[in-house]
Design a protein around this motif. Structure first.
Motif, mmCIF file in Angstrom:
data_model
loop_
_atom_site.group_PDB
_atom_site.id
_atom_site.type_symbol
_atom_site.label_atom_id
_atom_site.label_comp_id
_atom_site.label_asym_id
_atom_site.label_seq_id
_atom_site.Cartn_x
_atom_site.Cartn_y
_atom_site.Cartn_z
ATOM 1 N N SER A 23 11.328 -12.086 45.969
ATOM 2 C CA SER A 23 10.311 -10.884 45.467
ATOM 3 C C SER A 23 11.384 -9.885 44.937
ATOM 4 N N ARG A 46 8.123 -11.589 51.856
ATOM 5 C CA ARG A 46 7.073 -11.176 52.819
ATOM 6 C C ARG A 46 6.070 -10.481 51.679
ATOM 7 N N ARG A 47 6.669 -9.781 50.604
ATOM 8 C CA ARG A 47 5.775 -8.951 49.473
ATOM 9 C C ARG A 47 5.019 -10.218 48.616
ATOM 10 N N LYS A 69 3.814 -16.434 51.137
ATOM 11 C CA LYS A 69 4.149 -15.178 52.016
ATOM 12 C C LYS A 69 4.626 -15.788 53.300
#
Ligand code: NAP
Length: 257
Positions: A23, A46-47, A69
């Motif tokens: 990311s 995660r983002r 994700k």
């Protein structure tokens, strides 16, 4: 021996690469370079919105990619990410364990939670992902663990958790190479980056960079993410086919000063 020309030596056509921490920073560069070398790429972090940007950049360049994700500190999310990759592309040949976090906390004040949080991502997360990938990875597979030059030297900041996690990753690399080379035909290597221009290093003060780091860089500057991505492609490609259990240092000469 397969006789490959110089271009084919570095191609990854028909292969599927899973890149964690794609990311931002080095992970984006790895993902884009693997796609440019012909791999279908799964990007995990995660983002989600930033992962979608990485996927869009790969697709704009004519490649194929999937965003998943996942928090790599959770073994179940690692297994799920590998499952999504396998469902979408039918195989997983390459894992780049690039997700990482860094902190600088004096050791006397570092709490168990702070120390564990770093090791949970940088070391445990890499192991959970490697374990999940090894379940489905065919012979010829390749795992690239992104460690740090701090696994080999110091750099002035109090970074016990980060340094221990990255040194642990080099040990993990050796051991998985000895377990999975003979049994599974999977190569496992590490890259030890020096200082690169990313979110992780933009927090450093100009004074620290100018007085402590830059004088140790034989090339006199930070690396650009594209200058490490090709090392990942090389390690995963036929050109790296006889390399396993190794740590490749990409640090502009810092570790030899
Ligand atoms: P960065 O821009 O901060 O990227 C770190 C990546 O890790 C982000 O994509 C982040 O994504 C991901 N990540 C963090 N925690 C995660 C978690 N729990 N689960 C999944 N993904 C997670 O830093 P970078 O410089 O590109 O770092 C990439 C790797 O290179 C790291 O392992 C770092 O230790 C190593 N390294 C970097 C340098 C350097 O100079 N930049 C030097 C030596 C080593 P989300 O926040 O979206 O989850």
């Amino acid at each position: 021996m397969t006789d490959l020309g110089p271009e084919a030596l570095f191609r990854l056509d028909g292969r599927v690469a899973l890149v964690t921490g794609a990311s931002s920073g080095l992970g984006v560069a790895f993902a884009r370079a693997f796609a440019a070398a012909g791999a279908q790429v799964v990007v995990a972090a995660r983002r989600a919105a930033l992962l979608d940007e990485t996927v869009a950049a790969i697709e704009d360049a004519g490649g194929q990619a999937l965003a998943v994700k996942a928090d790599v500190s959770d073994p179940a999310q690692c297994r799920a990410a590998v499952g999504h990759a396998h469902d979408r592309f039918g195989r997983v040949d390459i894992l780049v364990n690039n997700a990482g976090v860094g902190t600088a906390v004096p050791a006397t004040r570092e709490t168990p939670q702070e120390f564990r949080a770093v090791v949970d991502v940088n070391l445990h997360g890499a192991f959970w992902m490697a374990q999940a990938c090894a379940e489905v990875m065919p012979p010829g597979g390749s795992i690239v663990n992104v460690a740090s030059v701090l696994a080999l030297t110091t750099a002035g900041l109090p970074q016990a958790a980060y340094t221990a996690s990255k040194a642990g990753l080099l040990g993990l690399t050796r051991d998985l190479a000895q377990q999975w080379g003979p049994r599974k035909g999977i190569r496992v290597n590490a890259i030890a980056p020096g200082f690169f221009e990313t979110e992780m290093t933009e927090q450093y003060s100009a004074d620290y960079v100018d007085t402590v780091i830059t004088p140790r860089l034989l090339l006199g500057r930070f690396g650009s993410p594209t200058e490490i991505a090709g090392v990942g492609v090389w390690l995963a490609s036929p050109a790296g086919g006889f390399v396993t259990g190794q740590t490749i240092v990409v640090d502009g000469g810092m570790s030899v000063t």
